[in-house]
Design an enzyme around this catalytic site. Structure first.
Site: not given
Ligand code: ADP
Ligand code: MG
Length: 603
Positions: A169, A191, A8, A70
């Site tokens: 994800e 999330d 992850d 990211k």
């Protein structure tokens, strides 16, 4: 069987996990911590720190302590205009499209920076497992586009990892909860992480996760909650919010208090260096953060609407991200969707655990499903010399399409065979043949003149259609194939595993090695044959040819051209054909005789 880890690669935190004895678990670093903060610190003297040790440097060395990388993956300068002013990094002026950060005079692309995090995770996994790790599955947000996914794969490659699969994800989180076992259903994955909020609605159909809709807020997360508490503290102190030197210490203290409040009814914010201390109750906290949580609900409604669903049509709700530990978040989500969300697994580990499950599937582990949100194998066509020419590479997200130009290689050729292939190997014989069709009646032209456009298109259901059109004449032909039809999961995984065994080696070198090995085998078999009593039954010419062909092959084996070696093998195989037949016949006769003896014994 090489081990494959699941990673992850998060905006705030990153983790690595693996399935062992059928169960996934997160692999801790040497200090025992499972979460590696996605932070990279450059000391300017060649040392690079990653994770907790890098995070400690954020305060004093903000310019050369990189976080939230990211956000830059697969982006060009235009895309990040709004993010840039918020981050303290220096962007290289030479950046044109791909963004580059300047750190101590050197330019780094986002994949290079992410690779530092991946290398740290790789090292941690290797230390924990006592084994070299070369293969990984990495997760990305469902909304990541091709460029962002490609950047993530590049980061893996730079870190020395073969990225066998990019997984969404929310899909990973669903896998961690084993929701794939229910075969059908709709799943909402909520999330709420450190700096981003994502909601995804997935549809599961016959083991395939399909993303129905995504929504969210790229600047909403636990950091915002910390920010509210920082303002609270600054208010208490009567200090102007412009006391930047105090902020880091305050941030650290309120972050701890916030996390404690998820499990306790009250907590203390303690900042010794500023002689500050304050009790905060869960009720006070809830009041402060209510608006932030409300801001996550609007995208949830939007995602439901985009998917054409009512909340009561959902079968499962899954909680992901550290911020979903907050009880009020759970309560609000439960109210909105009208069902108790899954919180049994650690919300900050669940994506990594699911990535490990996907890795285990690829390694041929217990589960017999294949996730088809990306193309599992490359697709292409046969070209001159039995070579597979890739048109849509493996791991492309579907739907996908690609076009390439081909031509003829014989003068006056009026017919072109389009042979559609699937697989990772260079040679047609090592790939799977999916379909063949002919593009006929091309007017005779000199070789190289026709311009044949071959177009591959995979729709969202994974159906591939291939068309070929001669550009000068407009001749057109097409076919529809189902790339995974009839292919077992094991076969797909085997092809992937085979491909990465070969990926790094130079292709020609590999072919030469294979040819030499085969030559060795044939020569050994020939020697055995010559020693066999049947050799006496060959004619003198046959014997002479065997000797000459053996000598010839020994000579050709030194060649660095595999075709040459193959020709030598061919000649010797032909020379020994008769001898092999004779030996085989007697062997069969002997076997039959033995059999009869045994059968008699048995009676
Ligand atoms: P990301 O997916 O963005 O990389 P995570 O899922 O690891 O990040 O979430 C990190 C966020 O979760 C941080 O803001 C952190 O403070 C928050 N968090 C972690 N544990 C808790 C907790 N017990 N209570 C509240 N927030 C938490
Ligand atoms: Mg995350």
């Amino acid at each position: 069987m090489p081990k494959i880890v699941g990673i992850d690669l998060g905006t705030t935190n990153s983790l690595v996990a693996i399935v062992e004895n059928g169960a996934p678990s997160v692999l801790p670093g040497p200090d025992g911590s499972k979460l590696v903060p996605s932070v990279i610190y450059f000391d300017g003297a060649g040392q690079v720190l990653v994770g907790d040790r890098a995070k400690e440097q954020m305060v004093e060395n903000p310019k050369n302590t990189i976080f939230s990388i990211k956000r830059f993956m697969g982006k060009d300068i235009q895309d990040v205009r709004e993010d840039l002013p918020l981050l303290p990094f220096e962007v290289s002026s030479e950046s044109e499209h791909v963004i580059r950060l300047k750190i101590f005079g050197r330019d780094y692309t986002p994949p290079e920076l992410s690779a530092f995090i991946l290398r740290e995770l790789k090292r941690n996994a290797e230390a924990a497992l006592g084994d070299e790790i070369k293969n990984a599955v990495i997760t990305v947000p469902a909304y990541f586009n091709d460029a962002q996914r490609q950047a993530t794969k590049d980061a893996g490659r730079i870190a020395g990892l073969d990225v066998l699969r990019i997984v969404n994800e929310p899909t990973a989180a669903s896998l961690a909860y084993g929701l794939d076992k229910r075969k059908q259903g709709t799943i909402a994955v909520y999330d709420f992480g450190g700096g981003t909020f994502d909601i995804s609605i997935l549809k599961l159909r016959e083991g395939i996760f399909e993303v129905l809709s995504t929504s969210g807020d790229t600047h909403l997360g636990g950091d915002d909650i910390d920010e509210i508490l920082i303002r609270l503290v600054l208010g208490d102190m009567g200090a102007a919010p412009s006391s930047p030197e105090r902020i880091p210490a305050i941030r650290k203290a309120v972050n701890k208090a916030k996390e404690d409040l998820s499990a306790a009814d009250s907590s203390e914010i303690i900042i010794e260096s500023l002689q500050y201390r304050r009790t905060i109750t869960r009720a006070e906290f809830n009041k402060l953060i209510e608006r932030i949580i409300e801001r996550t609900l609007k995208p949830c409604r939007q995602a439901l609407q985009d998917a054409g669903l009512n909340p009561n049509e959902l079968d499962e709700v899954v909680m992901v991200g550290g911020s979903t530990r907050i009880p009020l978040v759970r309560q609000k989500v439960q109210e909105l969707f009208g069902r108790v969300p899954h919180t049994e697994l650690n919300p900050d580990e669940v994506v990594a655990l699911g990535a490990a499950v996907q890795a285990d599937i690829l390694a041929g582990g217990q589960r017999d499903m294949l996730l088809l949100d990306v193309t599992p194998l490359s697709l292409g066509i046969e070209t001159m010399g039995g070579v597979m020419s890739k048109i849509i590479p493996r791991n492309s997200t579907i739907p996908a399409s690609a076009t390439e130009m081909f031509t003829t290689f014989i003068d006056g050729q009026t017919n072109v065979k389009i042979h559609v292939l699937q697989g990772e190997r260079e040679l047609v014989k090592d790939c799977r043949s999916l379909a063949q069709f002919d593009l006929k009646d091309i007017p005779a032209m000199p070789a190289g003149m026709p311009r044949i456009e071959v177009k591959f298109l995979i729709d969202a259901d994974g159906i591939l259609s291939v068309s070929a059109q001669e550009q000068r004449t407009g001749k057109y032909q097409s076919i529809e194939v189902k790339p995974t039809y009839g292919l077992t999961d094991e076969q797909v995984e085997q092809m992937i595993l085979e491909s990465f065994e070969y990926a790094e080696a130079d292709i020609e070198a590999r072919l030469v090695i294979e040819a030499r090995n085969e030559a060795e085998t044939v020569l050994n078999a020939t020697m055995k044959g010559i020693a066999d009593e049947q050799y006496a039954n060959l004619s003198d010419e046959e014997k002479a040819e065997i000797t000459a062909a053996s000598k010839n092959l020994r000579e050709l084996m030194k060649s660095t051209n595999h075709q040459t070696i193959r020709e030598g093998i061919e000649r010797l195989s032909n020379a020994t054909m008769h001898l092999a037949e004779l030996i085989m016949n007697t062997a069969i006769a002997k076997a039959l005789k033995d059999k009869r003896v045994r059968e008699i014994d048995n009676e």
